[in-house]
Enzyme design. Sequence first.
Site, PDB file in Angstrom:
ATOM      1  N   GLY A 239       0.465  -0.875   0.160  1.00  0.00           N
ATOM      2  CA  GLY A 239       0.569   0.012   0.162  1.00  0.00           C
ATOM      3  C   GLY A 239       1.009   1.050   0.098  1.00  0.00           C
ATOM      4  O   GLY A 239      -0.049   2.330  -0.498  1.00  0.00           O
ATOM      5  N   GLU A 275       3.776  -6.783   2.134  1.00  0.00           N
ATOM      6  CA  GLU A 275       3.271  -7.175   0.366  1.00  0.00           C
ATOM      7  C   GLU A 275       3.307  -5.757  -0.798  1.00  0.00           C
ATOM      8  O   GLU A 275       1.932  -5.061  -1.324  1.00  0.00           O
ATOM      9  CB  GLU A 275       1.763  -7.653   0.236  1.00  0.00           C
ATOM     10  CG  GLU A 275       2.031  -9.399   1.484  1.00  0.00           C
ATOM     11  CD  GLU A 275       0.167  -9.455   1.381  1.00  0.00           C
ATOM     12  OE1 GLU A 275      -0.083  -8.391   0.941  1.00  0.00           O
ATOM     13  OE2 GLU A 275       0.289 -10.934   2.345  1.00  0.00           O
ATOM     14  N   PRO A 276       4.554  -5.481  -0.687  1.00  0.00           N
ATOM     15  CA  PRO A 276       4.751  -3.893  -1.736  1.00  0.00           C
ATOM     16  C   PRO A 276       4.022  -4.101  -2.868  1.00  0.00           C
ATOM     17  O   PRO A 276       4.647  -5.294  -3.268  1.00  0.00           O
ATOM     18  CB  PRO A 276       5.913  -3.164  -1.576  1.00  0.00           C
ATOM     19  CG  PRO A 276       6.378  -4.487  -1.193  1.00  0.00           C
ATOM     20  CD  PRO A 276       5.953  -5.388  -0.874  1.00  0.00           C
ATOM     21  N   GLY A 277       3.365  -3.553  -4.194  1.00  0.00           N
ATOM     22  CA  GLY A 277       3.245  -3.702  -5.372  1.00  0.00           C
ATOM     23  C   GLY A 277       3.822  -3.017  -5.526  1.00  0.00           C
ATOM     24  O   GLY A 277       4.900  -2.342  -6.478  1.00  0.00           O
ATOM     25  N   ARG A 314      -6.125   3.327 -15.628  1.00  0.00           N
ATOM     26  CA  ARG A 314      -6.434   3.835 -14.624  1.00  0.00           C
ATOM     27  C   ARG A 314      -7.003   5.208 -14.902  1.00  0.00           C
ATOM     28  O   ARG A 314      -7.780   5.609 -13.823  1.00  0.00           O
ATOM     29  CB  ARG A 314      -4.985   3.806 -13.839  1.00  0.00           C
ATOM     30  CG  ARG A 314      -4.331   2.878 -13.456  1.00  0.00           C
ATOM     31  CD  ARG A 314      -2.988   2.744 -12.616  1.00  0.00           C
ATOM     32  NE  ARG A 314      -2.820   3.074 -11.581  1.00  0.00           N
ATOM     33  CZ  ARG A 314      -3.007   4.464 -11.057  1.00  0.00           C
ATOM     34  NH1 ARG A 314      -2.821   5.190 -11.306  1.00  0.00           N
ATOM     35  NH2 ARG A 314      -3.400   4.774  -9.340  1.00  0.00           N
ATOM     36  N   TYR A 318     -10.006   5.988 -11.583  1.00  0.00           N
ATOM     37  CA  TYR A 318     -10.490   5.956 -10.931  1.00  0.00           C
ATOM     38  C   TYR A 318      -9.573   7.361 -11.309  1.00  0.00           C
ATOM     39  O   TYR A 318      -9.522   7.858 -10.538  1.00  0.00           O
ATOM     40  CB  TYR A 318      -8.728   6.184  -9.783  1.00  0.00           C
ATOM     41  CG  TYR A 318      -8.303   4.163  -9.969  1.00  0.00           C
ATOM     42  CD1 TYR A 318      -9.727   3.376  -9.444  1.00  0.00           C
ATOM     43  CD2 TYR A 318      -7.578   3.369 -11.143  1.00  0.00           C
ATOM     44  CE1 TYR A 318      -9.105   1.988  -9.220  1.00  0.00           C
ATOM     45  CE2 TYR A 318      -7.682   2.243 -10.833  1.00  0.00           C
ATOM     46  CZ  TYR A 318      -8.199   1.441  -9.977  1.00  0.00           C
ATOM     47  OH  TYR A 318      -8.184   0.316 -10.377  1.00  0.00           O
ATOM     48  N   CYS A 346     -14.635   4.223 -28.705  1.00  0.00           N
ATOM     49  CA  CYS A 346     -15.449   4.563 -28.705  1.00  0.00           C
ATOM     50  C   CYS A 346     -16.124   5.180 -27.827  1.00  0.00           C
ATOM     51  O   CYS A 346     -17.185   4.543 -27.283  1.00  0.00           O
ATOM     52  CB  CYS A 346     -16.229   4.120 -29.571  1.00  0.00           C
ATOM     53  SG  CYS A 346     -15.018   3.994 -31.711  1.00  0.00           S
ATOM     54  N   GLU A 347     -15.625   5.309 -26.797  1.00  0.00           N
ATOM     55  CA  GLU A 347     -16.429   6.477 -25.766  1.00  0.00           C
ATOM     56  C   GLU A 347     -15.980   7.253 -25.151  1.00  0.00           C
ATOM     57  O   GLU A 347     -14.415   6.950 -25.403  1.00  0.00           O
ATOM     58  CB  GLU A 347     -16.530   5.619 -24.223  1.00  0.00           C
ATOM     59  CG  GLU A 347     -15.542   4.506 -23.890  1.00  0.00           C
ATOM     60  CD  GLU A 347     -16.139   3.232 -23.140  1.00  0.00           C
ATOM     61  OE1 GLU A 347     -16.777   3.802 -21.817  1.00  0.00           O
ATOM     62  OE2 GLU A 347     -16.779   1.876 -23.394  1.00  0.00           O
ATOM     63  N   TYR A 375      -0.777  -2.557 -11.997  1.00  0.00           N
ATOM     64  CA  TYR A 375      -1.721  -1.837 -12.589  1.00  0.00           C
ATOM     65  C   TYR A 375      -2.102  -1.220 -13.984  1.00  0.00           C
ATOM     66  O   TYR A 375      -3.155  -0.108 -14.768  1.00  0.00           O
ATOM     67  CB  TYR A 375      -2.662  -1.120 -11.795  1.00  0.00           C
ATOM     68  CG  TYR A 375      -2.131  -1.693  -9.654  1.00  0.00           C
ATOM     69  CD1 TYR A 375      -2.407  -2.897  -9.799  1.00  0.00           C
ATOM     70  CD2 TYR A 375      -1.394  -0.998  -9.317  1.00  0.00           C
ATOM     71  CE1 TYR A 375      -2.048  -3.123  -8.479  1.00  0.00           C
ATOM     72  CE2 TYR A 375      -1.493  -1.530  -7.910  1.00  0.00           C
ATOM     73  CZ  TYR A 375      -1.192  -2.815  -7.542  1.00  0.00           C
ATOM     74  OH  TYR A 375      -1.088  -2.971  -6.026  1.00  0.00           O
TER      75      TYR A 375
HETATM   76  N1  LLP Z   1      -1.427  -7.285  -0.339  1.00  0.00           N
HETATM   77  C1  LLP Z   1      -2.636  -6.957  -0.828  1.00  0.00           C
HETATM   78  C2  LLP Z   1      -3.827  -7.906  -0.074  1.00  0.00           C
HETATM   79  C3  LLP Z   1      -3.413  -6.333  -1.595  1.00  0.00           C
HETATM   80  O1  LLP Z   1      -4.774  -6.104  -1.890  1.00  0.00           O
HETATM   81  C4  LLP Z   1      -2.547  -4.980  -2.764  1.00  0.00           C
HETATM   82  C5  LLP Z   1      -3.554  -4.766  -3.389  1.00  0.00           C
HETATM   83  C6  LLP Z   1      -1.105  -5.019  -2.397  1.00  0.00           C
HETATM   84  C7  LLP Z   1      -1.137  -6.181  -1.029  1.00  0.00           C
HETATM   85  C8  LLP Z   1      -0.793  -4.256  -3.155  1.00  0.00           C
HETATM   86  O2  LLP Z   1      -0.447  -3.073  -2.837  1.00  0.00           O
HETATM   87  P1  LLP Z   1      -0.069  -1.941  -3.470  1.00  0.00           P
HETATM   88  O3  LLP Z   1       1.277  -1.904  -2.634  1.00  0.00           O
HETATM   89  O4  LLP Z   1       0.370  -2.036  -4.757  1.00  0.00           O
HETATM   90  O5  LLP Z   1      -0.578  -0.577  -3.124  1.00  0.00           O
HETATM   91  N2  LLP Z   1      -5.548  -1.431  -9.220  1.00  0.00           N
HETATM   92  C9  LLP Z   1      -5.536  -0.075  -8.616  1.00  0.00           C
HETATM   93  C10 LLP Z   1      -4.844  -0.663  -6.995  1.00  0.00           C
HETATM   94  C11 LLP Z   1      -5.720  -2.364  -6.470  1.00  0.00           C
HETATM   95  C12 LLP Z   1      -4.887  -2.361  -5.426  1.00  0.00           C
HETATM   96  C13 LLP Z   1      -5.592  -4.062  -5.148  1.00  0.00           C
HETATM   97  N3  LLP Z   1      -4.821  -4.491  -4.011  1.00  0.00           N
HETATM   98  C14 LLP Z   1      -5.117   1.009  -8.676  1.00  0.00           C
HETATM   99  O6  LLP Z   1      -4.435   1.338 -10.625  1.00  0.00           O
HETATM  100  O7  LLP Z   1      -4.515   1.636  -8.254  1.00  0.00           O
END
Ligand code: LLP
Length: 421
Positions: A239, A275-277, A314, A318, A346-347, A375
Site C-alpha cells: 500500500g 506485500e508491496p506492489g 487507471r 480512478y 469509442c467512448e 496496474y
Molecule cells: N496486498 C493486498 C492484500 C492487496 O490487496 C494489495 C493491493 C497489495 C498487497 C498491493 O498494494 P500496493 O502496494 O500495490 O498498493 N488497481 C488499483 C490498485 C488496486 C490495489 C489492490 N490491492 C490502481 O490502479 O490504483
Amino acid sequence: MDHFTYKNGLLHAEDVAIADIAATVGTPFYVYSTATLTRHYTLFTEALSPLPHQVCFAIKSLSNIAVLKTLGDLGAGMDVVSIGEYHRARAAGIPGDRIVFSGVGKTRDEMRVALTGGIRQVNVESEPELRALSEVAVSLGVTVPITIRVNPDVDAKTHEKIATGKKDNKFGIPISRASAVYAEAAALPSLDIVGIDVHIGSQLTDLAPFEQAYLMVADLTRRLRTEGHDIRRLDLGGGLGIPYTRSNDAPPLPLDYGALIKRTVGDLGCEIEIEPGRLISGNAGLLVAGVIYVKQGEGRDFLILDAAMNDLIRPAMYGAHHDIIPVIEPAAGVEQHPFDIVGPVCESGDTFAKSRPMPPLAEGELVAFRSAGAYGAVMASEYNSRPLIPEVLVHGDQFAVIRERPTFDEILKRDTLPIWL
Ligand code: LLP
C-alpha cells in the site's frame, strides 16, 4: 527515483533509447526497467533490516514472469490472489515457501493446487474460508500455515475504490472478533496459526493510517499470545504510495515506512512480511504510445494516441493522473499548448488527460506515460478488439520482448462457432 531519463535529447530506459524499442516492436507497448525494479525492492529489504523479514511482491500490480524472475532472483517472495498468479510465481522459479496466498474468495480448487504445490502461508479472510481450508488440508493430509487477515476499521485516506481497511469493506474479519476467530482456527484440524495479516489499502501517501493499524496489530499480537496462540509472523500488507507527478507529491519513503514498522511492531520478536506492489513496479514502467492525429475541436484540441483505455484503465477508472512526456526532449522554454489526450476507443471515458499542457507534437511522434508499471498491463483488456500490447524489459543496454503482441489470427481463433452455425 527511476531510470527513465533524457540522454542527448532522447528518452531512454536505462541505456536503451525508447525510439529504438518502438522501431522494433511498434507502438503502443509497455517497457520496464530492471535497475528500477531492483532498486525499489532493495529499498524495502534495507528498510526492514535487521528485523527478520520477507518482502512478498504483490503480483497483481505487474505479473509478467520475467519481472517476477528478476525480483525472485533477488530473494523476493510473492503475494498472489488467484491460482493464476500462483502459477506465474512458480513459472518464474519462486519456491512455494516464498509464496503467500491472499484474497477474499479463494476456491477449494485453488486451495488444493496451492497446498499441493507448496505455500508459505494462506492469509484467511473469513470463517467459512477457514473451514473450507481446513477441510481441503485434511483431505490432502497436510498442515497449512495460516494468518488471519484482520480489518482494523482504519481510514487509509486513499481513493475509495482501493481502500480496504474500513469495516464496510469486504476484506478481513473485524478486529473486534479476532479472539473468537483465532480460537475457532486453533480448534480446526490441519491449520497451523503462524501470525496476523493486515492490509488497509493502496496508494497511501500518509504514514498515519499505517501507524494506527500496526499499533492495533501489536496489541492484538500480545492478546492472542496470552490466549495461547504462537504468533510469530506479521504480514503488514502493501500500500505504500508513489509519486505520480514529478513536481508536487512526495509520499513517505520506504525507509520512513521501515522505521514506522520497527517502532510499532519491531519489539514483538516476529518475522515481518510486507506485500508491496505499486512501489516496486509503478515507477519501473512506461507506456509508450504514438500520436495518430492532432485534431482541432471546438475550443479544445485533441491528441489522439494509439494507446487507449483498454491498455491503461487507471485514468478512466480512478480519475488517475499519469505524467505524459514526449520521447524527444522538448527544447528549453518551448511553448506548451493544452490538449485533451485520448485514445481511439469509442467512448468519451477513453480520455487520459484533459487540457494537459504539452509541447508541439506531430503525427507519428512518440509519448510516454510515466508511472505505468503498476496496474497497467495487468488491467488491460481487448476492448474494441484491440490486441493486448507487448511488454519489454530493459537491462542496461539490452532489451527483450517479454510478452509478444498477439496476431489477429491468434485472437480470432479463441472464438469457436457452435454446431448450429
Ligand atoms: N496486498 C493486498 C492484500 C492487496 O490487496 C494489495 C493491493 C497489495 C498487497 C498491493 O498494494 P500496493 O502496494 O500495490 O498498493 N488497481 C488499483 C490498485 C488496486 C490495489 C489492490 N490491492 C490502481 O490502479 O490504483
